[in-house]
Design a protein around this motif. Structure first.
Motif, short mmCIF file in Angstrom:
data_model
loop_
_atom_site.label_atom_id
_atom_site.label_comp_id
_atom_site.label_asym_id
_atom_site.label_seq_id
_atom_site.Cartn_x
_atom_site.Cartn_y
_atom_site.Cartn_z
N LEU A 126 -17.18 5.27 3.27
CA LEU A 126 -17.97 4.25 2.57
C LEU A 126 -17.13 3.53 1.51
N ARG A 127 -16.17 4.22 0.97
CA ARG A 127 -15.29 3.57 0.00
C ARG A 127 -14.39 2.54 0.67
N GLY A 128 -14.29 2.65 1.98
CA GLY A 128 -13.50 1.69 2.73
C GLY A 128 -12.03 1.75 2.39
N GLU A 129 -11.44 0.57 2.30
CA GLU A 129 -10.01 0.45 2.02
C GLU A 129 -9.73 0.28 0.53
N LEU A 130 -10.76 0.47 -0.30
CA LEU A 130 -10.57 0.25 -1.73
C LEU A 130 -9.48 1.13 -2.34
N PRO A 131 -9.46 2.43 -2.06
CA PRO A 131 -8.37 3.24 -2.64
C PRO A 131 -6.99 2.75 -2.22
N LEU A 132 -6.85 2.37 -0.94
CA LEU A 132 -5.56 1.87 -0.47
C LEU A 132 -5.23 0.52 -1.10
N GLU A 133 -6.27 -0.34 -1.25
CA GLU A 133 -6.04 -1.65 -1.87
C GLU A 133 -5.62 -1.49 -3.33
N VAL A 134 -6.26 -0.56 -4.02
CA VAL A 134 -5.88 -0.30 -5.42
C VAL A 134 -4.44 0.17 -5.50
N GLN A 135 -4.07 1.07 -4.60
CA GLN A 135 -2.70 1.57 -4.60
C GLN A 135 -1.70 0.46 -4.29
N ASP A 136 -2.06 -0.40 -3.33
CA ASP A 136 -1.16 -1.51 -2.98
C ASP A 136 -0.99 -2.48 -4.15
#
Length: 349
Positions: A125-135
């Motif tokens: 449900l969090r989607g790609e947000l953690p990866l986007e934040v890291q990027d």
């Protein structure tokens, strides 16, 4: 009468001669028989002696290619059996620990699978947000590094400009000096040498001024790049703040539910013996969809969808041992057992 007596005497002598020959033959026959018996006895004794000596073990013969192929085939079957044996081997329980049946073990594994699958759904449900934040964080770090490098290059160009200006000042002083000496020359040779020195210093001044212009152009270009990087950095910082805020909101909404699920998964893990739990985690890590234990769906494995033989399906329904799929290695469970709400023995724990 005399002839008759002579014939009787000759007959008696013939009889005696025949008797002597027969006696000699009879006497020689036992001797020959004894010799034969003695000759036969020697090999028998030698044979018995040879048999009584300890025999050396023969070296083992090398296996043929055919036998090696058979062993190779047998090793594959042994691997499958060893896999099942690892799951169904008796566990070393302590005096206070409870021994669960195979049915209960399968039920615990299935419930643990459902719990961790729900946790995976929350993460999805969090989607790609953690990866986007890291990027974004990595991009901001890269922009800052580039900005620092440009600023260091500008400082280096400024230092070079100052150095070239100093060289120009020195060259101008030399030009004035040589021009003053031209007024006091004594011959044409001195005049020519001083004229060449003045010309060389003037050319050196032009070259240094050209280099100063190049350095200034590079400084202007770097400053323009720095301004663009600063604008981009501000935009990335804004995007990062928005993404972090959105991620924090989602995490705050699902944090309580996730904590409950993690506690539930932890309670199941405490009931499962470490050997089975490690195997479960290993299978789950290698599975693409994160499923380590699956149902039988339409006579096929619920993980890889390969056909399951009827005999193996019967073994799965009997719950006598833990059976894994021979294609994907996932643990298989009877759908009826998977749909049971609770098991009495586990409910009372």
């Amino acid at each position: 009468m005399a002839k008759k007596n002579e014939a009787v005497v000759e007959t008696n002598e013939a009889v005696k001669t025949t008797t002597k020959k027969a006696a000699s033959v009879k006497a020689t026959k036992p001797a020959a028989a004894k010799k034969d018996e003695a000759g036969d006895k020697e090999p028998v004794e030698k044979k018995a002696t040879a048999d009584s000596e300890p025999t050396k073990p023969e070296p083992a013969k090398k296996s043929t290619h055919k036998k090696a192929a058979t062993d190779k085939k047998g090793s594959k079957e042994t691997r499958v059996e060893a896999n099942e044996f690892n799951f169904n081997a008796p566990s070393a329980k302590g005096p206070g620990e409870k021994e669960y049946s195979v049915e209960e073990k399968l039920y615990l594994l299935y419930q643990l699978q459902n719990t961790v699958s729900e946790i995976d759904t929350i993460k999805t449900l969090r989607g790609e947000l953690p990866l986007e934040v890291q990027d974004l964080e990595d991009e901001i770090a890269g922009l800052r590094t580039r900005l620092e490098n440009y600023q260091a290059e500008i400082r280096s160009f400024d230092e070079n400009v100052i150095a070239q200006k100093n060289n120009i000042s020195e060259s101008k002083l030399l030009v004035e000096k040589y021009k003053a000496q031209l007024e006091n020359v004594r011959n044409n040779r001195e005049y020519d040498n001083l004229s060449k020195e003045v010309e060389y210093q003037e050319l050196e001044i032009e070259f240094l001024e050209k280099k100063i212009k190049e350095f200034n152009a590079a400084i202007r270009q770097k400053k323009e790049s720095i301004s663009g990087i600063k604008e981009m950095l501000e935009g990335r910082k804004y995007d990062l703040d928005m993404k972090k805020k959105e991620l924090q909101e989602i995490v705050a909404e699902t944090r309580h539910e996730e904590e409950i699920l993690r506690e539930k998964a932890k309670s199941f893990e405490e009931k499962i013996e470490p050997r089975l739990l490690n195997a479960f985690k290993r299978i789950r890590k290698g599975a693409r969809n994160g499923l380590a234990i699956v149902n039988i769906e339409r006579d096929a494995c619920g993980g890889c969808f390969n056909k399951i033989p009827p005999q193996k399906q019967l073994d799965i329904k009997l719950h006598k041992k833990i059976i894994v799929c021979e294609y994907c290695g996932r643990v298989m469970i009877d759908p009826e057992l998977a749909n049971i709400d609770d098991i009495k023995d586990l409910k009372t724990d």
